[in-house]
Design an enzyme around this catalytic site. Sequence first.
Site, mmCIF file in Angstrom:
data_model
loop_
_atom_site.group_PDB
_atom_site.id
_atom_site.type_symbol
_atom_site.label_atom_id
_atom_site.label_comp_id
_atom_site.label_asym_id
_atom_site.label_seq_id
_atom_site.Cartn_x
_atom_site.Cartn_y
_atom_site.Cartn_z
ATOM 1 N N TYR A 133 3.126 -39.416 47.295
ATOM 2 C CA TYR A 133 4.055 -40.500 47.019
ATOM 3 C C TYR A 133 3.265 -41.574 46.297
ATOM 4 O O TYR A 133 2.236 -42.045 46.800
ATOM 5 C CB TYR A 133 4.652 -41.070 48.302
ATOM 6 C CG TYR A 133 5.789 -40.271 48.880
ATOM 7 C CD1 TYR A 133 6.952 -40.065 48.148
ATOM 8 C CD2 TYR A 133 5.711 -39.743 50.163
ATOM 9 C CE1 TYR A 133 7.999 -39.339 48.678
ATOM 10 C CE2 TYR A 133 6.758 -39.019 50.710
ATOM 11 C CZ TYR A 133 7.902 -38.819 49.953
ATOM 12 O OH TYR A 133 8.937 -38.094 50.478
ATOM 13 N N ASP A 161 11.096 -38.660 42.649
ATOM 14 C CA ASP A 161 12.496 -39.080 42.823
ATOM 15 C C ASP A 161 12.665 -40.165 43.887
ATOM 16 O O ASP A 161 13.743 -40.343 44.434
ATOM 17 C CB ASP A 161 13.382 -37.869 43.161
ATOM 18 C CG ASP A 161 12.974 -37.173 44.457
ATOM 19 O OD1 ASP A 161 11.955 -37.561 45.061
ATOM 20 O OD2 ASP A 161 13.670 -36.215 44.860
ATOM 21 N N HIS A 249 15.395 -33.543 46.960
ATOM 22 C CA HIS A 249 14.784 -34.142 48.159
ATOM 23 C C HIS A 249 15.577 -33.774 49.417
ATOM 24 O O HIS A 249 15.732 -34.586 50.333
ATOM 25 C CB HIS A 249 14.701 -35.661 48.006
ATOM 26 C CG HIS A 249 13.495 -36.270 48.647
ATOM 27 N ND1 HIS A 249 12.423 -36.715 47.916
ATOM 28 C CD2 HIS A 249 13.176 -36.511 49.948
ATOM 29 C CE1 HIS A 249 11.508 -37.217 48.724
ATOM 30 N NE2 HIS A 249 11.943 -37.101 49.977
#
Length: 358
Positions: A133, A161, A249
């Site tokens: 991340y 995303d 996701h």
Amino acid sequence: MAARKFVCVQDYEDYARKHLSKSAWDYFSSGADDELTLRENQAAFRRIRLRPRLLRDVSTRDLTTTILGEKVDMPIGISPTGLHGLAWQDGSLCMMKAAASMNVCMTLPTFATSTPKELVDVAPSALKWFQLYVTPEREFMKRLIQHVETLGYKALVITIDVPFTGNRRPMTRDGFKVPPHLKVSNFPEELRRKYAFPANATDESLSWKDIKWFQSVTSMPIVLKGIMTSEDAELAVQHGVQAVWVSNHGGRQLDSVPAAIEVLPEVVRAVRGRVEVYMDGGVRQGTDVMKALALGARAVFLGRPPIWGLAHSGEEGVRHVLQILKDELSLAMALSGCKEIKDINRSLLQHQNEQAKL
């Protein structure tokens, strides 16, 4: 009364729903907003039908393949899912040991409850990728990326995303917070405090221009996770990444987007074999894996199913979930006339909607 025998992924999910705490269940299972995409991820697989070929001598099957040049025993890997420790003590290590025993790829998440080094210690030779991340702290990320590369991780999976965290209503209602007994091992305490970890830890300004920076700090292959359009797939190729990962996701970010399996064909067409394509989202049985492979995925990755196995019996539960899917894929191949992974192609598929383009 004899204990119930678990024979499919759904059995493990049913167990997890009953035995995880409400907060943990909501964290792992919830999707964004009305959860339309969450449900569609599985429903879309059911609209695709198989066209088996027969009389092909399927007395033996070979499920092995390669991903980024590394051999695995089946085209199924483990997606990065955070906070494994909510489901089982030392959950990340259990995931790694199960993946190693099945010779499949394990993707360690940034928000893991074990360190990258701890995974290496329990499974030194297993195939490991690291998921990132992106935070605004570039120096911290550089150290982390180079650390996992030094440890022998074989790819950097950048999740693209999450400029903001999706609106997951059950978690909001619960007021979800990382329990104090869980340590998110990759983030020092000062960063957790600074970014109200984990909800606000991602970089809202992330853009295509940043790919060059990542390439400058590592020689690991870069995989972009979260691709959902042909346009972004083409941009990924132009920016020199080694693979794209079709994913919404798990339905946890933007609701009302298509199922990942529905997007897969346009992404495969866009990249034209220049990079490998993976997908996750809604895979629950071996026929789902075969459908994804037939549509051009090099491999599929599992998010929630290993968590359900973990919640049941730790490493053993994860390994059994992987074994179930391997056995189901092998059987589906046999009943469809496929001896090897390369035999799986679009000729095996029929869509309910005659107008749909696979």
